[in-house]
Design an enzyme around this catalytic site. Structure first.
Site, PDB file in Angstrom:
ATOM      1  N   CYS A 149      76.488  -4.705 -51.941  1.00 11.36           N
ATOM      2  CA  CYS A 149      77.306  -3.804 -51.125  1.00 11.36           C
ATOM      3  C   CYS A 149      77.078  -4.045 -49.621  1.00 11.36           C
ATOM      4  O   CYS A 149      75.953  -4.259 -49.169  1.00 11.36           O
ATOM      5  CB  CYS A 149      76.976  -2.351 -51.467  1.00 11.36           C
ATOM      6  SG  CYS A 149      77.996  -1.174 -50.566  1.00 11.36           S
TER       7      CYS A 149
ATOM      8  N   CYS B 169      72.977   1.702 -46.549  1.00 14.04           N
ATOM      9  CA  CYS B 169      72.326   2.968 -46.938  1.00 14.04           C
ATOM     10  C   CYS B 169      70.848   2.715 -47.280  1.00 14.04           C
ATOM     11  O   CYS B 169      70.549   1.938 -48.202  1.00 14.04           O
ATOM     12  CB  CYS B 169      73.042   3.579 -48.132  1.00 14.04           C
ATOM     13  SG  CYS B 169      74.838   3.622 -47.929  1.00 14.04           S
TER      14      CYS B 169
ATOM     15  N   CYS C 225      69.432   2.797 -50.906  1.00 13.15           N
ATOM     16  CA  CYS C 225      70.180   2.209 -52.025  1.00 13.15           C
ATOM     17  C   CYS C 225      69.764   0.786 -52.374  1.00 13.15           C
ATOM     18  O   CYS C 225      69.822  -0.127 -51.549  1.00 13.15           O
ATOM     19  CB  CYS C 225      71.671   2.249 -51.730  1.00 13.15           C
ATOM     20  SG  CYS C 225      72.635   1.667 -53.150  1.00 13.15           S
TER      21      CYS C 225
ATOM     22  N   CYS D 227      81.225   8.947 -65.620  1.00 13.47           N
ATOM     23  CA  CYS D 227      81.297   8.635 -64.194  1.00 13.47           C
ATOM     24  C   CYS D 227      81.094   7.141 -64.003  1.00 13.47           C
ATOM     25  O   CYS D 227      80.157   6.566 -64.560  1.00 13.47           O
ATOM     26  CB  CYS D 227      80.186   9.361 -63.435  1.00 13.47           C
ATOM     27  SG  CYS D 227      80.070  11.103 -63.805  1.00 13.47           S
TER      28      CYS D 227
ATOM     29  N   CYS E 256      85.196  10.517 -63.676  1.00 15.24           N
ATOM     30  CA  CYS E 256      84.843  10.570 -62.259  1.00 15.24           C
ATOM     31  C   CYS E 256      84.574   9.130 -61.798  1.00 15.24           C
ATOM     32  O   CYS E 256      84.025   8.337 -62.560  1.00 15.24           O
ATOM     33  CB  CYS E 256      83.581  11.417 -62.077  1.00 15.24           C
ATOM     34  SG  CYS E 256      83.039  11.541 -60.359  1.00 15.24           S
TER      35      CYS E 256
ATOM     36  N   CYS F 225      83.476  15.726 -55.856  1.00  9.13           N
ATOM     37  CA  CYS F 225      82.076  15.737 -56.270  1.00  9.13           C
ATOM     38  C   CYS F 225      81.301  15.242 -55.060  1.00  9.13           C
ATOM     39  O   CYS F 225      81.433  14.079 -54.680  1.00  9.13           O
ATOM     40  CB  CYS F 225      81.873  14.815 -57.468  1.00  9.13           C
ATOM     41  SG  CYS F 225      80.139  14.534 -57.885  1.00  9.13           S
TER      42      CYS F 225
ATOM     43  N   ARG G 113      74.614  19.668 -59.891  1.00  7.34           N
ATOM     44  CA  ARG G 113      74.039  18.689 -60.832  1.00  7.34           C
ATOM     45  C   ARG G 113      72.640  18.251 -60.413  1.00  7.34           C
ATOM     46  O   ARG G 113      72.444  17.757 -59.295  1.00  7.34           O
ATOM     47  CB  ARG G 113      74.960  17.461 -60.938  1.00  7.34           C
ATOM     48  CG  ARG G 113      74.460  16.410 -61.946  1.00  7.34           C
ATOM     49  CD  ARG G 113      75.501  15.324 -62.203  1.00  7.34           C
ATOM     50  NE  ARG G 113      76.756  15.920 -62.613  1.00  7.34           N
ATOM     51  CZ  ARG G 113      77.903  15.811 -61.923  1.00  7.34           C
ATOM     52  NH1 ARG G 113      77.949  15.086 -60.835  1.00  7.34           N
ATOM     53  NH2 ARG G 113      78.982  16.408 -62.344  1.00  7.34           N
TER      54      ARG G 113
HETATM   55  N1  SAM Z   1      79.256   3.098 -52.965  1.00 11.06           N
HETATM   56  C1  SAM Z   1      79.642   4.404 -53.255  1.00 11.06           C
HETATM   57  C2  SAM Z   1      79.219   5.399 -52.205  1.00 11.06           C
HETATM   58  O1  SAM Z   1      78.264   5.195 -51.509  1.00 11.06           O
HETATM   59  O2  SAM Z   1      79.854   6.447 -52.125  1.00 11.06           O
HETATM   60  C3  SAM Z   1      79.192   4.888 -54.610  1.00 11.06           C
HETATM   61  C4  SAM Z   1      77.859   4.593 -55.201  1.00 11.06           C
HETATM   62  S1  SAM Z   1      76.450   5.329 -54.453  1.00 11.06           S
HETATM   63  C5  SAM Z   1      75.176   4.537 -55.368  1.00 11.06           C
HETATM   64  C6  SAM Z   1      76.466   7.045 -54.956  1.00 11.06           C
HETATM   65  C7  SAM Z   1      75.347   7.938 -54.495  1.00 11.06           C
HETATM   66  O3  SAM Z   1      74.177   7.674 -55.218  1.00 11.06           O
HETATM   67  C8  SAM Z   1      74.909   7.841 -53.047  1.00 11.06           C
HETATM   68  O4  SAM Z   1      75.750   8.517 -52.194  1.00 11.06           O
HETATM   69  C9  SAM Z   1      73.544   8.504 -53.111  1.00 11.06           C
HETATM   70  O5  SAM Z   1      73.644   9.893 -52.867  1.00 11.06           O
HETATM   71  C10 SAM Z   1      73.086   8.246 -54.536  1.00 11.06           C
HETATM   72  N2  SAM Z   1      71.952   7.319 -54.566  1.00 11.06           N
HETATM   73  C11 SAM Z   1      71.996   5.982 -54.398  1.00 11.06           C
HETATM   74  N3  SAM Z   1      70.760   5.444 -54.453  1.00 11.06           N
HETATM   75  C12 SAM Z   1      69.903   6.470 -54.667  1.00 11.06           C
HETATM   76  C13 SAM Z   1      68.486   6.557 -54.800  1.00 11.06           C
HETATM   77  N4  SAM Z   1      67.712   5.479 -54.712  1.00 11.06           N
HETATM   78  N5  SAM Z   1      67.931   7.758 -55.013  1.00 11.06           N
HETATM   79  C14 SAM Z   1      68.719   8.863 -55.093  1.00 11.06           C
HETATM   80  N6  SAM Z   1      70.053   8.841 -54.968  1.00 11.06           N
HETATM   81  C15 SAM Z   1      70.646   7.665 -54.754  1.00 11.06           C
HETATM   82 FE1  SF4 Z   2      76.858   0.697 -51.064  1.00  8.70          FE
HETATM   83 FE2  SF4 Z   2      74.744   1.853 -52.148  1.00  8.70          FE
HETATM   84 FE3  SF4 Z   2      75.665   2.735 -49.828  1.00  8.70          FE
HETATM   85 FE4  SF4 Z   2      77.105   3.156 -52.086  1.00  8.70          FE
HETATM   86  S1  SF4 Z   2      75.100   4.007 -51.608  1.00  8.70           S
HETATM   87  S2  SF4 Z   2      77.846   2.456 -50.089  1.00  8.70           S
HETATM   88  S3  SF4 Z   2      76.583   1.287 -53.205  1.00  8.70           S
HETATM   89  S4  SF4 Z   2      74.793   0.709 -50.204  1.00  8.70           S
END
Ligand code: SAM
Ligand code: SF4
Ligand code: DTB
Length: 327
Positions: free
Chosen positions: A63, A67, A70, A107, A139, A199, A271
């Site tokens: 990606c 973040c 992530c 989801c 979702c 959500c 949730r």
């Molecule tokens: N890329 C899309 C986005 O960012 O909206 C969807 C996927 S992203 C993995 C969805 C959510 O998962 C993130 O907004 C975050 O809140 C949660 N998430 C991702 N990595 C995480 C982690 N290591 N621990 C807890 N929550 C996590």
């Molecule tokens: Fe990409 Fe992960 Fe950020 Fe979603 S949470 S936008 S998958 S880097």
């Protein structure tokens, strides 16, 4: 002996309007906080029912966003390797098996910065139609999208779109720099306008303050209407991410966050999301008692682990609780 006992009759309270008032709720003595949250919970939900939502990563890794939490960001070196975009039939077969296991919502997540028109989006629409045809709630979480794309998802029958605020506006820049808090709000507005349920929630344990948590909850509650689903994630600190060394969040902080979310957003499904693997059965049940009405169900989240389905069913059974039907 005098105790500060709140009479059960005086329970309709004004909603807090600023973060200080939210913090006053968050920091209530736990018995008082839980009592208030439970009272709101049972007024709007069946307290012994828990939505079981199954999660599948349909496009993993690589990606473009940064973040900090992530493992799927291309900016971090983690053990998550980019994978191909799954076929519709693979996804529907996972959905059918989740449904057989007791899940009512399916989801699907894609590690995209944003939705792009074209074959990949068309395939997501097919997945949504297929999941809905099974009688499950569907979702997706695909990153940013515009109003036209949201309308196409609505047409395909999508139940909800996941797009988290993640944290407070003030703390946001410490965690993500490749998009802004306002970008997030714009996508949420597009989803809302298309008539798809929102959500949206966040993560605790990223080094944010209690005030940041309270501001995030207030921002979610102020979306008007509040999101129909509010995922509260405890950070899963994944090796290779900038947040890898953060200590696990204190379970009672999670309980307080969930109870406060429940009070602020009475009709939303709150949730208990990522991070359950690190929690005892009793901590998880405390979160459910504090007003969580949904969990991610199945052995995997997107790329990290989740408690075994059997263990979850045993936990619910031991508590006299059960999975809720699809709406
Ligand atoms: N890329 C899309 C986005 O960012 O909206 C969807 C996927 S992203 C993995 C969805 C959510 O998962 C993130 O907004 C975050 O809140 C949660 N998430 C991702 N990595 C995480 C982690 N290591 N621990 C807890 N929550 C996590
Ligand atoms: Fe990409 Fe992960 Fe950020 Fe979603 S949470 S936008 S998958 S880097
Ligand atoms: C949400 O708030 N949590 C889910 C879902 N929405 C998409 C994702 C949690 C991901 C946890 C880390 C992982 O498994 O990669």
């Amino acid at each position: 002996m005098a105790h500060d006992v709140v009479p059960a009759s005086s329970l309709v309270r004004p909603q807090p309007r600023d973060a200080t008032a939210v913090r006053a709720i968050y920091e209530l003595p736990l018995p008082e906080l839980l009592f208030r949250a439970m009272e709101v919970h049972r007024r709007h939900h069946a307290p012994a029912e828990v939505q079981l939502a199954s999660l599948l990563s349909v496009k993993t890794g690589g990606c473009a966003e940064d973040c900090g939490y992530c493992p799927q960001s291309a900016h971090h070196e983690t053990s998550v390797a980019p994978e191909r975009f799954l076929e519709v039939e693979e996804v529907l077969s996972a959905a059918r098996s989740a449904q057989r296991g007791g899940a009512s919502r399916f989801c699907m997540g894609a590690a995209w910065r944003e939705v792009k028109d074209g074959p990949a989006f068309e395939r997501v629409l097919e997945m949504v139609r297929g999941v809905r045809a099974l009688g499950m709630e569907a979702c997706v979480t695909l990153g940013m999208l515009d109003e036209r794309q949201a309308a196409r998802l609505a047409e395909a029958g999508l139940t909800a779109y996941n797009h988290n605020l993640d944290t407070s506006r003030e703390f946001y820049g410490q965690i993500i720099t490749t998009r802004s808090f306002d970008d997030r709000l714009r996508t949420i507005a597009a989803v809302r306008k298309a008539g798809v349920e929102v959500c949206s929630g966040g993560i605790i344990g990223m080094g944010e303050s209690v005030d940041d948590r309270c501001r995030m909850l207030l921002e979610l509650a102020a979306l008007e209407p509040a999101p129909e689903s509010v995922p509260i994630n405890a950070l899963v600190a994944v090796p290779g991410t900038p947040l890898e060394a953060l200590p696990p969040v204190d379970p009672l902080e999670l309980v307080r966050t969930i109870a406060t979310a429940r009070i602020l957003m009475p009709t939303s499904r709150v949730r208990l999301s990522a991070g359950r693997k690190g929690l005892s059965r009793e901590s998880q049940l405390m979160c459910l008692l504090a007003g969580a009405s949904s969990i991610f169900f199945g052995d995997k989240l997107l790329t990290t682990g989740n408690p075994d389905a059997d263990a979850d069913l045993a936990m619910l059974r031991a508590a006299g609780m059960k999975g809720a039907q699809a709406r």
